[in-house]
Scaffold this active site. Structure first.
Site: not given
Ligand code: NAP
Length: 519
Positions: A257, A296
Protein backbone atom coordinates in the site's frame (compact mmCIF):
# COMPACT_ATOMS: atom_id res chain seq x y z
CA UNK A 1 14.39 3.41 24.95
CA UNK A 2 11.26 1.94 23.46
CA UNK A 3 10.86 -1.80 24.10
CA UNK A 4 9.83 -4.43 21.60
CA UNK A 5 7.38 -7.21 22.34
CA UNK A 6 8.97 -10.50 21.33
CA UNK A 7 8.05 -14.04 22.34
CA UNK A 8 5.36 -12.65 24.66
CA UNK A 9 7.91 -10.61 26.63
CA UNK A 10 8.91 -6.94 26.63
CA UNK A 11 12.52 -6.66 25.51
CA UNK A 12 14.91 -3.68 25.63
CA UNK A 13 17.41 -3.32 22.73
CA UNK A 14 21.11 -3.24 23.50
CA UNK A 15 21.64 0.14 21.77
CA UNK A 16 22.75 3.21 23.68
CA UNK A 17 20.86 6.51 23.40
CA UNK A 18 23.66 7.74 21.15
CA UNK A 19 23.35 4.85 18.69
CA UNK A 20 19.53 4.75 18.62
CA UNK A 21 17.18 6.97 16.59
CA UNK A 22 15.61 9.90 18.43
CA UNK A 23 11.88 10.57 18.21
CA UNK A 24 10.72 14.06 19.07
CA UNK A 25 7.36 15.58 20.00
CA UNK A 26 5.83 17.13 16.86
CA UNK A 27 4.43 20.10 18.83
CA UNK A 28 7.20 20.96 21.32
CA UNK A 29 10.28 19.32 19.84
CA UNK A 30 10.93 17.56 23.20
CA UNK A 31 12.44 14.09 23.16
CA UNK A 32 9.78 11.36 23.33
CA UNK A 33 11.88 8.19 23.07
CA UNK A 34 14.77 6.38 21.44
CA UNK A 35 14.21 3.62 18.91
CA UNK A 36 16.44 0.71 17.98
CA UNK A 37 16.24 -3.00 17.22
CA UNK A 38 19.89 -3.64 18.07
CA UNK A 39 20.42 -6.95 19.84
CA UNK A 40 16.83 -8.15 19.39
CA UNK A 41 16.29 -11.82 18.60
CA UNK A 42 14.34 -11.38 15.37
CA UNK A 43 14.81 -15.02 14.29
CA UNK A 44 13.42 -16.17 17.66
CA UNK A 45 10.41 -13.90 17.20
CA UNK A 46 9.58 -15.29 13.76
CA UNK A 47 10.00 -18.88 15.03
CA UNK A 48 7.71 -18.08 17.96
CA UNK A 49 5.02 -16.74 15.63
CA UNK A 50 5.21 -19.83 13.42
CA UNK A 51 5.60 -22.36 16.24
CA UNK A 52 3.27 -20.95 18.92
CA UNK A 53 0.95 -18.25 17.53
CA UNK A 54 0.12 -19.95 14.24
CA UNK A 55 -0.98 -23.35 15.63
CA UNK A 56 -3.15 -21.63 18.28
CA UNK A 57 -4.95 -19.51 15.67
CA UNK A 58 -5.32 -22.30 13.11
CA UNK A 59 -7.01 -24.47 15.74
CA UNK A 60 -9.81 -21.90 16.05
CA UNK A 61 -12.83 -21.56 13.79
CA UNK A 62 -13.56 -18.34 11.91
CA UNK A 63 -16.19 -17.52 14.54
CA UNK A 64 -13.75 -18.05 17.42
CA UNK A 65 -11.23 -15.83 15.63
CA UNK A 66 -14.01 -13.23 15.31
CA UNK A 67 -14.34 -13.38 19.12
CA UNK A 68 -10.64 -12.43 19.32
CA UNK A 69 -11.33 -9.34 17.19
CA UNK A 70 -14.13 -8.34 19.56
CA UNK A 71 -11.86 -8.86 22.58
CA UNK A 72 -9.20 -6.75 20.89
CA UNK A 73 -11.71 -3.99 20.07
CA UNK A 74 -13.00 -3.93 23.66
CA UNK A 75 -9.48 -3.77 25.09
CA UNK A 76 -8.51 -0.81 22.88
CA UNK A 77 -11.82 0.98 23.41
CA UNK A 78 -11.46 0.76 27.18
CA UNK A 79 -8.16 2.66 27.06
CA UNK A 80 -8.55 4.74 23.91
CA UNK A 81 -8.20 8.04 25.84
CA UNK A 82 -4.55 7.12 26.50
CA UNK A 83 -3.99 6.73 22.77
CA UNK A 84 -5.72 10.05 22.04
CA UNK A 85 -3.44 11.80 24.54
CA UNK A 86 -0.33 10.22 23.08
CA UNK A 87 -1.43 11.05 19.52
CA UNK A 88 -1.17 14.76 20.36
CA UNK A 89 2.60 14.26 20.68
CA UNK A 90 2.61 13.21 17.00
CA UNK A 91 0.85 16.47 16.09
CA UNK A 92 -2.69 15.04 15.93
CA UNK A 93 -5.83 16.88 16.98
CA UNK A 94 -8.49 14.93 18.87
CA UNK A 95 -10.37 14.52 15.59
CA UNK A 96 -7.24 13.08 13.93
CA UNK A 97 -6.62 10.76 16.86
CA UNK A 98 -10.18 9.45 16.71
CA UNK A 99 -9.82 8.87 12.98
CA UNK A 100 -6.85 6.62 13.75
CA UNK A 101 -7.95 4.95 17.01
CA UNK A 102 -11.74 4.69 16.66
CA UNK A 103 -11.27 3.89 12.97
CA UNK A 104 -9.15 0.87 13.98
CA UNK A 105 -11.74 -0.27 16.54
CA UNK A 106 -14.48 0.01 13.91
CA UNK A 107 -12.57 -2.19 11.45
CA UNK A 108 -12.18 -4.88 14.13
CA UNK A 109 -15.89 -4.81 15.00
CA UNK A 110 -16.91 -4.76 11.34
CA UNK A 111 -14.72 -7.76 10.50
CA UNK A 112 -15.96 -9.72 13.51
CA UNK A 113 -19.58 -9.24 12.40
CA UNK A 114 -18.80 -10.08 8.78
CA UNK A 115 -16.90 -13.23 9.71
CA UNK A 116 -19.81 -14.56 11.78
CA UNK A 117 -22.25 -13.74 8.99
CA UNK A 118 -20.27 -14.84 5.93
CA UNK A 119 -17.80 -17.49 7.07
CA UNK A 120 -18.46 -20.91 8.64
CA UNK A 121 -17.88 -21.92 12.23
CA UNK A 122 -14.93 -23.97 11.00
CA UNK A 123 -11.18 -23.36 10.58
CA UNK A 124 -11.36 -23.40 6.76
CA UNK A 125 -13.82 -22.71 3.95
CA UNK A 126 -15.01 -24.69 0.96
CA UNK A 127 -15.69 -21.92 -1.54
CA UNK A 128 -18.81 -21.89 -3.68
CA UNK A 129 -20.77 -24.74 -5.20
CA UNK A 130 -18.94 -27.72 -6.69
CA UNK A 131 -18.31 -27.70 -10.46
CA UNK A 132 -18.89 -30.85 -12.50
CA UNK A 133 -15.54 -31.60 -14.18
CA UNK A 134 -16.44 -34.65 -16.29
CA UNK A 135 -19.45 -36.20 -18.06
CA UNK A 136 -20.68 -38.02 -14.96
CA UNK A 137 -21.41 -36.68 -11.47
CA UNK A 138 -18.53 -38.39 -9.67
CA UNK A 139 -15.69 -36.01 -10.40
CA UNK A 140 -16.21 -32.50 -9.02
CA UNK A 141 -14.12 -29.43 -8.33
CA UNK A 142 -14.16 -26.77 -5.59
CA UNK A 143 -11.72 -24.37 -4.00
CA UNK A 144 -10.62 -24.93 -0.44
CA UNK A 145 -9.29 -21.97 1.62
CA UNK A 146 -6.98 -23.04 4.46
CA UNK A 147 -4.80 -20.90 6.78
CA UNK A 148 -1.16 -20.62 5.72
CA UNK A 149 1.24 -21.97 8.35
CA UNK A 150 3.24 -18.75 8.22
CA UNK A 151 3.16 -15.25 9.69
CA UNK A 152 2.30 -11.77 8.55
CA UNK A 153 5.14 -9.28 8.89
CA UNK A 154 3.53 -5.85 8.93
CA UNK A 155 5.80 -2.97 7.96
CA UNK A 156 3.73 0.14 8.59
CA UNK A 157 3.83 3.84 7.72
CA UNK A 158 4.00 6.52 10.41
CA UNK A 159 0.66 8.17 9.71
CA UNK A 160 -1.76 5.52 11.04
CA UNK A 161 0.06 4.00 14.05
CA UNK A 162 -3.15 2.47 15.45
CA UNK A 163 -5.55 1.97 12.52
CA UNK A 164 -2.96 0.30 10.26
CA UNK A 165 -1.85 -2.46 12.66
CA UNK A 166 -5.45 -3.13 13.73
CA UNK A 167 -6.78 -3.19 10.16
CA UNK A 168 -4.09 -5.70 9.12
CA UNK A 169 -4.51 -7.71 12.33
CA UNK A 170 -8.25 -8.04 11.73
CA UNK A 171 -7.65 -9.82 8.43
CA UNK A 172 -4.59 -11.82 9.53
CA UNK A 173 -6.26 -13.12 12.71
CA UNK A 174 -9.35 -14.21 10.78
CA UNK A 175 -7.10 -15.91 8.24
CA UNK A 176 -5.45 -17.82 11.13
CA UNK A 177 -2.07 -16.08 10.85
CA UNK A 178 0.03 -14.59 13.67
CA UNK A 179 1.42 -11.07 13.14
CA UNK A 180 4.73 -9.41 13.76
CA UNK A 181 4.27 -5.65 13.59
CA UNK A 182 7.02 -3.20 12.71
CA UNK A 183 5.83 0.38 13.30
CA UNK A 184 7.44 3.33 11.52
CA UNK A 185 10.00 5.05 13.73
CA UNK A 186 8.38 8.54 14.04
CA UNK A 187 5.22 7.16 15.73
CA UNK A 188 6.51 3.82 17.06
CA UNK A 189 5.63 4.90 20.63
CA UNK A 190 1.93 4.94 19.71
CA UNK A 191 1.93 1.41 18.29
CA UNK A 192 4.00 0.33 21.32
CA UNK A 193 1.29 1.68 23.62
CA UNK A 194 -1.38 -0.08 21.57
CA UNK A 195 0.48 -3.40 21.92
CA UNK A 196 0.80 -2.83 25.69
CA UNK A 197 -2.95 -2.30 25.91
CA UNK A 198 -3.60 -5.50 23.96
CA UNK A 199 -1.11 -7.64 25.87
CA UNK A 200 -2.16 -6.30 29.29
CA UNK A 201 -5.76 -7.22 28.46
CA UNK A 202 -4.67 -10.74 27.48
CA UNK A 203 -6.89 -10.38 24.43
CA UNK A 204 -4.89 -12.70 22.14
CA UNK A 205 -3.31 -16.16 22.41
CA UNK A 206 0.49 -16.35 22.97
CA UNK A 207 2.52 -15.69 19.84
CA UNK A 208 -0.39 -14.15 17.93
CA UNK A 209 0.99 -10.60 18.12
CA UNK A 210 4.60 -9.45 18.43
CA UNK A 211 6.17 -6.09 17.70
CA UNK A 212 9.65 -5.16 16.52
CA UNK A 213 10.57 -1.52 17.18
CA UNK A 214 13.39 -0.17 15.01
CA UNK A 215 14.90 -1.61 11.86
CA UNK A 216 13.37 -4.84 10.59
CA UNK A 217 15.72 -5.29 7.65
CA UNK A 218 17.51 -8.44 8.95
CA UNK A 219 14.10 -10.14 9.37
CA UNK A 220 13.39 -9.87 5.64
CA UNK A 221 16.01 -12.57 4.95
CA UNK A 222 14.26 -14.84 7.45
CA UNK A 223 10.84 -14.87 5.81
CA UNK A 224 9.65 -18.20 4.42
CA UNK A 225 7.30 -19.38 1.66
CA UNK A 226 4.13 -19.37 3.79
CA UNK A 227 4.70 -15.86 5.19
CA UNK A 228 3.22 -12.57 3.97
CA UNK A 229 5.00 -9.23 3.96
CA UNK A 230 2.35 -6.54 4.26
CA UNK A 231 3.86 -3.14 3.61
CA UNK A 232 2.42 0.35 3.91
CA UNK A 233 4.60 3.34 3.12
CA UNK A 234 6.24 5.24 0.31
CA UNK A 235 6.51 3.97 -3.26
CA UNK A 236 10.30 4.20 -2.95
CA UNK A 237 10.45 1.80 0.02
CA UNK A 238 7.92 -0.50 -1.67
CA UNK A 239 10.25 -0.75 -4.64
CA UNK A 240 13.18 -1.75 -2.39
CA UNK A 241 11.17 -4.41 -0.58
CA UNK A 242 9.52 -5.85 -3.68
CA UNK A 243 12.89 -6.78 -5.14
CA UNK A 244 14.42 -8.06 -1.90
CA UNK A 245 16.25 -11.26 -3.03
CA UNK A 246 14.76 -13.57 -0.38
CA UNK A 247 11.24 -12.44 -1.29
CA UNK A 248 11.89 -13.03 -4.96
CA UNK A 249 13.62 -16.39 -4.45
CA UNK A 250 10.85 -17.84 -2.27
CA UNK A 251 7.85 -16.17 -3.99
CA UNK A 252 6.88 -14.70 -0.64
CA UNK A 253 3.56 -12.89 -0.86
CA UNK A 254 4.06 -9.14 -0.78
CA UNK A 255 1.28 -6.61 -0.45
CA UNK A 256 2.14 -2.96 -0.96
CA UNK A 257 0.00 0.00 0.00
CA UNK A 258 2.12 2.86 -1.28
CA UNK A 259 1.72 6.56 -1.85
CA UNK A 260 -0.36 8.13 -4.57
CA UNK A 261 -1.24 11.51 -6.00
CA UNK A 262 -5.01 11.27 -5.57
CA UNK A 263 -7.42 13.59 -7.37
CA UNK A 264 -10.82 15.18 -7.07
CA UNK A 265 -12.51 16.15 -10.33
CA UNK A 266 -15.21 18.81 -10.54
CA UNK A 267 -17.43 18.18 -13.57
CA UNK A 268 -18.50 21.07 -15.85
CA UNK A 269 -22.15 20.85 -14.76
CA UNK A 270 -21.47 21.91 -11.16
CA UNK A 271 -22.00 25.67 -10.86
CA UNK A 272 -19.95 27.75 -8.40
CA UNK A 273 -22.05 28.66 -5.40
CA UNK A 274 -24.33 25.62 -5.74
CA UNK A 275 -24.63 23.25 -2.75
CA UNK A 276 -22.71 20.57 -4.66
CA UNK A 277 -19.89 23.03 -5.42
CA UNK A 278 -19.74 23.91 -1.71
CA UNK A 279 -19.55 20.18 -0.88
CA UNK A 280 -16.65 19.85 -3.35
CA UNK A 281 -14.81 22.72 -1.64
CA UNK A 282 -15.36 21.21 1.83
CA UNK A 283 -14.12 17.82 0.59
CA UNK A 284 -10.91 19.34 -0.81
CA UNK A 285 -10.25 21.30 2.40
CA UNK A 286 -11.03 18.36 4.70
CA UNK A 287 -8.57 16.22 2.79
CA UNK A 288 -5.87 18.88 3.08
CA UNK A 289 -6.33 19.42 6.80
CA UNK A 290 -7.32 16.12 8.49
CA UNK A 291 -4.11 14.69 9.98
CA UNK A 292 -2.41 17.75 8.47
CA UNK A 293 -2.75 16.11 5.06
CA UNK A 294 -0.78 13.02 6.10
CA UNK A 295 -3.21 10.50 4.66
CA UNK A 296 -2.28 8.15 1.83
CA UNK A 297 -5.70 8.79 0.28
CA UNK A 298 -5.61 12.59 0.69
CA UNK A 299 -6.49 14.74 -2.31
CA UNK A 300 -3.33 16.20 -3.88
CA UNK A 301 -4.75 17.23 -7.27
CA UNK A 302 -7.91 19.27 -7.72
CA UNK A 303 -9.05 19.17 -11.35
CA UNK A 304 -11.60 21.77 -12.39
CA UNK A 305 -13.04 22.90 -15.75
CA UNK A 306 -11.24 25.99 -17.08
CA UNK A 307 -14.34 28.16 -16.70
CA UNK A 308 -14.57 27.42 -12.96
CA UNK A 309 -10.85 27.62 -12.10
CA UNK A 310 -10.94 31.07 -10.49
CA UNK A 311 -14.10 30.31 -8.55
CA UNK A 312 -12.56 27.09 -7.22
CA UNK A 313 -9.29 28.79 -6.22
CA UNK A 314 -11.19 31.58 -4.43
CA UNK A 315 -13.59 29.27 -2.61
CA UNK A 316 -10.95 26.78 -1.43
CA UNK A 317 -8.60 29.61 -0.34
CA UNK A 318 -11.41 31.29 1.62
CA UNK A 319 -12.21 28.05 3.44
CA UNK A 320 -8.51 27.40 4.20
CA UNK A 321 -8.18 30.90 5.65
CA UNK A 322 -10.58 29.85 8.41
CA UNK A 323 -8.49 26.83 9.50
CA UNK A 324 -6.74 27.54 12.77
CA UNK A 325 -3.36 25.78 13.13
CA UNK A 326 -1.47 25.07 16.33
CA UNK A 327 -1.26 23.08 19.54
CA UNK A 328 -4.00 20.41 19.35
CA UNK A 329 -4.73 21.06 23.04
CA UNK A 330 -5.66 24.70 22.38
CA UNK A 331 -9.28 25.78 21.94
CA UNK A 332 -10.47 25.99 18.32
CA UNK A 333 -7.37 24.45 16.70
CA UNK A 334 -8.44 22.48 13.65
CA UNK A 335 -5.05 21.38 12.33
CA UNK A 336 -1.98 20.27 14.29
CA UNK A 337 1.57 19.67 13.09
CA UNK A 338 3.09 17.17 10.69
CA UNK A 339 4.92 14.36 12.43
CA UNK A 340 8.47 15.72 12.53
CA UNK A 341 10.75 18.54 11.42
CA UNK A 342 12.18 16.19 8.75
CA UNK A 343 8.67 15.59 7.42
CA UNK A 344 8.09 19.35 7.36
CA UNK A 345 11.20 19.77 5.20
CA UNK A 346 10.00 17.02 2.85
CA UNK A 347 6.62 18.71 2.42
CA UNK A 348 8.20 22.12 1.85
CA UNK A 349 10.48 20.65 -0.82
CA UNK A 350 7.59 18.87 -2.52
CA UNK A 351 5.33 21.94 -2.48
CA UNK A 352 8.07 24.15 -3.93
CA UNK A 353 8.77 21.60 -6.68
CA UNK A 354 5.11 21.72 -7.70
CA UNK A 355 4.85 25.50 -7.40
CA UNK A 356 7.76 25.81 -9.85
CA UNK A 357 5.19 25.13 -12.56
CA UNK A 358 2.71 27.61 -11.07
CA UNK A 359 2.26 29.69 -7.90
CA UNK A 360 1.12 29.53 -4.31
CA UNK A 361 -2.43 30.89 -4.15
CA UNK A 362 -2.85 30.34 -0.44
CA UNK A 363 -0.16 29.68 2.19
CA UNK A 364 3.60 29.88 2.20
CA UNK A 365 5.90 26.91 2.85
CA UNK A 366 8.14 29.04 5.08
CA UNK A 367 5.59 30.93 7.17
CA UNK A 368 2.83 29.84 9.49
CA UNK A 369 0.84 31.46 12.29
CA UNK A 370 0.16 29.05 15.12
CA UNK A 371 -1.93 29.04 18.28
CA UNK A 372 -0.25 28.24 21.60
CA UNK A 373 2.97 26.76 20.19
CA UNK A 374 6.41 27.67 18.89
CA UNK A 375 6.23 27.52 15.06
CA UNK A 376 9.92 26.65 14.80
CA UNK A 377 10.26 23.97 17.49
CA UNK A 378 7.01 22.31 16.39
CA UNK A 379 6.62 20.78 12.91
CA UNK A 380 3.93 23.23 11.83
CA UNK A 381 3.04 24.09 8.26
CA UNK A 382 0.51 26.42 6.75
CA UNK A 383 -2.10 24.97 4.43
CA UNK A 384 -0.84 25.44 0.87
CA UNK A 385 -2.96 25.75 -2.23
CA UNK A 386 -1.00 25.78 -5.46
CA UNK A 387 -2.25 26.71 -8.92
CA UNK A 388 -0.26 24.90 -11.58
CA UNK A 389 -0.02 24.21 -15.30
CA UNK A 390 -2.01 20.97 -15.76
CA UNK A 391 0.44 19.69 -18.35
CA UNK A 392 3.51 20.12 -16.13
CA UNK A 393 5.03 16.95 -14.68
CA UNK A 394 5.50 17.74 -10.98
CA UNK A 395 1.86 18.04 -9.84
CA UNK A 396 1.20 14.52 -11.10
CA UNK A 397 4.42 13.00 -9.81
CA UNK A 398 5.27 14.64 -6.48
CA UNK A 399 3.34 13.68 -3.35
CA UNK A 400 3.50 16.49 -0.77
CA UNK A 401 2.65 14.35 2.29
CA UNK A 402 1.21 17.27 4.22
CA UNK A 403 -1.43 20.03 3.99
CA UNK A 404 -0.94 20.88 0.30
CA UNK A 405 -2.97 20.46 -2.88
CA UNK A 406 -2.72 21.71 -6.45
CA UNK A 407 -5.57 23.11 -8.53
CA UNK A 408 -5.35 22.50 -12.27
CA UNK A 409 -7.77 23.44 -15.04
CA UNK A 410 -8.75 20.90 -17.69
CA UNK A 411 -9.98 21.73 -21.20
CA UNK A 412 -12.45 18.91 -21.79
CA UNK A 413 -13.38 15.45 -20.54
CA UNK A 414 -10.58 13.69 -22.41
CA UNK A 415 -8.06 16.12 -20.96
CA UNK A 416 -9.47 15.47 -17.46
CA UNK A 417 -9.20 11.67 -17.76
CA UNK A 418 -5.70 11.96 -19.24
CA UNK A 419 -4.62 14.15 -16.34
CA UNK A 420 -6.02 11.77 -13.73
CA UNK A 421 -4.16 8.87 -15.35
CA UNK A 422 -0.89 10.81 -15.14
CA UNK A 423 -0.81 9.91 -11.44
CA UNK A 424 0.19 6.43 -12.77
CA UNK A 425 -2.22 4.68 -10.43
CA UNK A 426 -3.94 6.03 -7.32
CA UNK A 427 -5.71 4.81 -4.23
CA UNK A 428 -8.79 6.99 -4.64
CA UNK A 429 -10.34 9.69 -6.80
CA UNK A 430 -13.51 11.70 -6.31
CA UNK A 431 -15.78 12.86 -9.09
CA UNK A 432 -18.28 15.61 -8.28
CA UNK A 433 -21.18 15.83 -10.71
CA UNK A 434 -24.92 15.50 -11.20
CA UNK A 435 -24.42 14.75 -14.90
CA UNK A 436 -24.95 11.00 -15.18
CA UNK A 437 -23.65 10.66 -18.74
CA UNK A 438 -20.47 12.66 -18.00
CA UNK A 439 -19.80 10.66 -14.84
CA UNK A 440 -20.35 7.28 -16.51
CA UNK A 441 -17.98 8.16 -19.37
CA UNK A 442 -15.38 9.43 -16.89
CA UNK A 443 -15.68 6.35 -14.67
CA UNK A 444 -14.98 3.95 -17.54
CA UNK A 445 -11.73 5.72 -18.39
CA UNK A 446 -10.62 6.48 -14.83
CA UNK A 447 -11.54 3.21 -13.06
CA UNK A 448 -8.54 1.15 -14.29
CA UNK A 449 -6.21 3.72 -12.71
CA UNK A 450 -7.86 3.66 -9.29
CA UNK A 451 -8.46 1.39 -6.34
CA UNK A 452 -11.58 3.31 -5.39
CA UNK A 453 -13.79 5.93 -7.06
CA UNK A 454 -15.92 8.17 -4.86
CA UNK A 455 -18.76 9.58 -6.97
CA UNK A 456 -20.35 12.51 -5.20
CA UNK A 457 -23.62 14.09 -6.36
CA UNK A 458 -26.44 16.16 -4.90
CA UNK A 459 -28.25 13.02 -3.78
CA UNK A 460 -25.43 11.48 -1.72
CA UNK A 461 -23.38 14.51 -0.65
CA UNK A 462 -25.01 14.65 2.80
CA UNK A 463 -24.34 10.97 3.47
CA UNK A 464 -20.88 10.39 2.01
CA UNK A 465 -18.22 8.96 4.31
CA UNK A 466 -15.74 11.13 2.42
CA UNK A 467 -13.06 10.80 -0.23
CA UNK A 468 -10.33 9.77 2.17
CA UNK A 469 -11.91 7.00 4.24
CA UNK A 470 -11.11 3.42 3.31
CA UNK A 471 -13.99 1.19 4.45
CA UNK A 472 -13.81 -2.49 5.49
CA UNK A 473 -16.49 -3.51 2.97
CA UNK A 474 -14.50 -2.14 0.06
CA UNK A 475 -11.11 -2.74 -1.40
CA UNK A 476 -8.28 -0.48 -0.21
CA UNK A 477 -5.26 -0.32 -2.48
CA UNK A 478 -4.55 0.96 -5.95
CA UNK A 479 -2.72 -0.01 -9.15
CA UNK A 480 0.71 1.11 -10.31
CA UNK A 481 2.33 3.75 -8.18
CA UNK A 482 -0.20 3.11 -5.38
CA UNK A 483 1.54 -0.24 -4.85
CA UNK A 484 -0.71 -2.67 -6.71
CA UNK A 485 -1.93 -4.08 -3.39
CA UNK A 486 -5.29 -4.91 -1.91
CA UNK A 487 -6.51 -4.80 1.67
CA UNK A 488 -9.91 -5.20 3.31
CA UNK A 489 -12.64 -5.80 0.65
CA UNK A 490 -14.69 -7.58 3.31
CA UNK A 491 -14.12 -11.28 3.90
CA UNK A 492 -12.77 -11.66 0.35
CA UNK A 493 -9.63 -9.97 1.67
CA UNK A 494 -9.37 -12.56 4.45
CA UNK A 495 -9.70 -15.46 2.01
CA UNK A 496 -7.06 -13.88 -0.23
CA UNK A 497 -4.61 -14.18 2.69
CA UNK A 498 -5.30 -17.92 2.91
CA UNK A 499 -4.14 -20.67 0.57
CA UNK A 500 -6.80 -21.27 -2.07
CA UNK A 501 -6.33 -24.86 -3.26
CA UNK A 502 -8.30 -26.36 -6.12
CA UNK A 503 -9.72 -29.72 -5.04
CA UNK A 504 -10.71 -32.32 -7.59
CA UNK A 505 -12.54 -35.15 -5.88
CA UNK A 506 -15.60 -37.35 -5.65
CA UNK A 507 -18.81 -35.99 -4.07
CA UNK A 508 -18.25 -38.31 -1.06
CA UNK A 509 -15.03 -36.48 -0.19
CA UNK A 510 -16.43 -33.03 -0.82
CA UNK A 511 -19.48 -33.80 1.33
CA UNK A 512 -17.17 -34.76 4.17
CA UNK A 513 -15.60 -31.30 3.97
CA UNK A 514 -18.93 -29.53 3.55
CA UNK A 515 -19.90 -28.91 7.18
CA UNK A 516 -17.48 -26.03 6.84
CA UNK A 517 -19.65 -24.44 4.18
CA UNK A 518 -21.66 -21.40 5.43
CA UNK A 519 -24.71 -22.70 3.56
P1 NAP B 1 8.40 4.95 4.48
O1 NAP B 1 9.52 5.85 4.76
O2 NAP B 1 8.35 4.26 3.17
O3 NAP B 1 8.40 3.88 5.67
C1 NAP B 1 7.40 2.92 5.78
C2 NAP B 1 7.89 1.79 6.66
O4 NAP B 1 8.93 1.08 6.01
C3 NAP B 1 8.46 2.24 8.00
O5 NAP B 1 8.07 1.32 8.99
C4 NAP B 1 9.95 2.20 7.76
O6 NAP B 1 10.68 2.04 8.94
C5 NAP B 1 10.06 0.98 6.87
N1 NAP B 1 11.23 0.90 6.03
C6 NAP B 1 11.85 1.91 5.37
N2 NAP B 1 12.87 1.41 4.64
C7 NAP B 1 12.90 0.07 4.85
C8 NAP B 1 13.73 -1.00 4.40
N3 NAP B 1 14.74 -0.80 3.54
N4 NAP B 1 13.48 -2.24 4.85
C9 NAP B 1 12.47 -2.48 5.70
N5 NAP B 1 11.65 -1.51 6.17
C10 NAP B 1 11.86 -0.25 5.74
O7 NAP B 1 7.00 5.69 4.64
P2 NAP B 1 6.52 6.67 5.83
O8 NAP B 1 7.29 7.94 5.71
O9 NAP B 1 6.51 5.97 7.13
O10 NAP B 1 5.00 6.90 5.43
C11 NAP B 1 4.55 7.88 4.55
C12 NAP B 1 4.24 7.28 3.19
O11 NAP B 1 3.38 6.17 3.32
C13 NAP B 1 3.52 8.26 2.29
O12 NAP B 1 4.14 8.28 1.05
C14 NAP B 1 2.10 7.69 2.18
O13 NAP B 1 1.44 7.99 0.98
C15 NAP B 1 2.31 6.23 2.36
N6 NAP B 1 1.12 5.58 2.92
C16 NAP B 1 0.37 4.75 2.14
C17 NAP B 1 -0.77 4.13 2.66
C18 NAP B 1 -1.64 3.22 1.84
O14 NAP B 1 -2.53 2.57 2.41
N7 NAP B 1 -1.46 3.13 0.55
C19 NAP B 1 -1.13 4.37 3.99
C20 NAP B 1 -0.35 5.22 4.75
C21 NAP B 1 0.78 5.82 4.20
P3 NAP B 1 11.42 3.29 9.65
O15 NAP B 1 10.37 4.31 9.95
O16 NAP B 1 12.01 2.70 10.87
O17 NAP B 1 12.41 3.76 8.62
Amino acid sequence: MLQSHLQDTWVTPTATDASAAEVRDAITGDLVCHVSSQGLDLAGALDHARGVGGPALRALTFHQRADLLDALASAVRARREELYALSARAGATLFDARYDVDGGIRVLRDYATRARRELPDAPYLVEGPAERLARGDDFLGVHLCTPSPGLMLQVNAFNFPVWAPLEKLAQALLAGMPSVVKPATPTAYLTEHLVRIVTEAGALPPGALQMIVGSVRPALDLLLEQDVLSFTGSAATAETLRTQPNLVARSIRFNAEADSVNAIVLAPDVQPGSPLFEAFVREAVTEMTVKAGQKCTAIRRVLVPQEHELAALDAISAELAGVSIGNPAAEGVRMGAVVSLEQREDVRRAARAIADSGRFVHGDPDKVRVVDADPERGAFLDTMLISADPDAAAPHEVEPFGPAATVMAYRDTTHATDLVARGRGSLAASVVSDDLAWTLAFVQDAAPWHGRLHLMDSANMAQTTGHGSPLPALRHGGPGRAGGGSEMAGTRGVLDLMQRTALQASPRLLDALRPADPA
